[in-house]
Write a protein that holds these residues in place. Structure first.
Motif, PDB file in Angstrom:
ATOM      1  N   UNK A   5      31.851  33.565  50.565  1.00 31.05           N
ATOM      2  CA  UNK A   5      31.891  35.016  50.719  1.00 31.05           C
ATOM      3  C   UNK A   5      30.473  35.536  50.608  1.00 31.05           C
ATOM      4  N   UNK A   6      30.071  36.341  51.573  1.00 33.42           N
ATOM      5  CA  UNK A   6      28.754  36.950  51.538  1.00 33.42           C
ATOM      6  C   UNK A   6      28.863  38.370  52.088  1.00 33.42           C
ATOM      7  N   UNK A   7      27.799  39.123  51.961  1.00 29.74           N
ATOM      8  CA  UNK A   7      27.783  40.488  52.484  1.00 29.74           C
ATOM      9  C   UNK A   7      26.609  40.644  53.425  1.00 29.74           C
ATOM     10  N   UNK A   8      26.711  41.604  54.315  1.00 27.07           N
ATOM     11  CA  UNK A   8      25.535  42.034  55.058  1.00 27.07           C
ATOM     12  C   UNK A   8      24.848  43.014  54.109  1.00 27.07           C
ATOM     13  N   UNK A  45      31.440  40.278  54.434  1.00 27.12           N
ATOM     14  CA  UNK A  45      31.827  41.681  54.267  1.00 27.12           C
ATOM     15  C   UNK A  45      30.797  42.529  55.006  1.00 27.12           C
ATOM     16  N   UNK A  46      31.239  43.209  56.043  1.00 19.07           N
ATOM     17  CA  UNK A  46      30.353  44.021  56.888  1.00 19.07           C
ATOM     18  C   UNK A  46      30.597  45.496  56.600  1.00 19.07           C
ATOM     19  N   UNK A  47      29.590  46.173  56.125  1.00 21.02           N
ATOM     20  CA  UNK A  47      29.706  47.596  55.826  1.00 21.02           C
ATOM     21  C   UNK A  47      28.901  48.349  56.891  1.00 21.02           C
ATOM     22  N   UNK A  48      29.605  48.881  57.885  1.00 22.03           N
ATOM     23  CA  UNK A  48      28.976  49.540  59.017  1.00 22.03           C
ATOM     24  C   UNK A  48      29.668  50.862  59.310  1.00 22.03           C
ATOM     25  N   UNK A  72      35.565  44.108  58.020  1.00 19.51           N
ATOM     26  CA  UNK A  72      34.845  45.347  58.298  1.00 19.51           C
ATOM     27  C   UNK A  72      35.185  46.431  57.271  1.00 19.51           C
ATOM     28  N   UNK A  73      34.127  47.064  56.748  1.00 20.99           N
ATOM     29  CA  UNK A  73      34.274  48.128  55.754  1.00 20.99           C
ATOM     30  C   UNK A  73      33.557  49.382  56.243  1.00 20.99           C
ATOM     31  N   UNK A  74      34.023  50.527  55.839  1.00 17.15           N
ATOM     32  CA  UNK A  74      33.527  51.817  56.296  1.00 17.15           C
ATOM     33  C   UNK A  74      32.285  52.242  55.499  1.00 17.15           C
TER      34      UNK A  74
END
Length: 146
Positions: A5-8, A45-48, A72-74
């Motif tokens: 698990x990683x994040x942008x 986890x993409x927060x875009x 995808x996360x808001x």
């Protein structure tokens, strides 16, 4: 099974802080769900901002027996949310999105139900329990005061 698990990284969303309690790698390392995904599952986890219309990436590698995906996360929500709200959205997104994507594929040797149950239990335990807020005091509630 291997689980990554990683994040942008985006400091404004404070996503890295929201998942500070989350440690899935060790939990899943001890479990076996079948050979079809023996190479593991990778999640970013993409927060875009939804207005940018980013597309979710999903990649199944039969050769490596691995599945990688974006959750995808808001971004606007995460910038204005509290830490508890961020943790809740991340937890619900992981619990919903990962099993949904895994179920799209017809694996002959992968126990999706047990995997999904374990994922829900460990994510809920680490992000939604009373102990999940133990690091909140170390970080400002909002990303910026601009």
């Amino acid at each position: 099974m291997r689980f990554f698990l990683t994040t942008d990284y985006n400091w404004e969303s404070k996503l890295d802080h929201a998942i500070k309690n989350l440690e899935l790698r060790d939990f899943f390392a001890e479990r076996k769900y079948g050979e079809d995904l023996s190479g593991g599952i990778g999640v970013v986890l993409m927060c875009r901002d939804p207005a940018l219309d980013f597309k979710q990436r999903i990649r199944l590698s039969k050769k490596e027996q691995s599945l990688s995906m974006d959750v995808m996360l808001d971004f606007p929500f995460f910038v204005s949310a509290t830490h508890a709200q961020r943790r809740e959205v991340v937890a619900k997104s992981l619990i919903y999105e990962i099993p949904r994507i895994v179920k799209k594929y017809r694996f002959t040797s992968f126990d999706v139900e047990n995997f999904s149950s374990d994922l829900e239990r460990i994510v809920s335990e680490q992000l939604l329990s009373a102990d999940a807020s133990r690091f909140d005091h170390l970080c400002l509630e909002r990303a910026s005061g601009f």
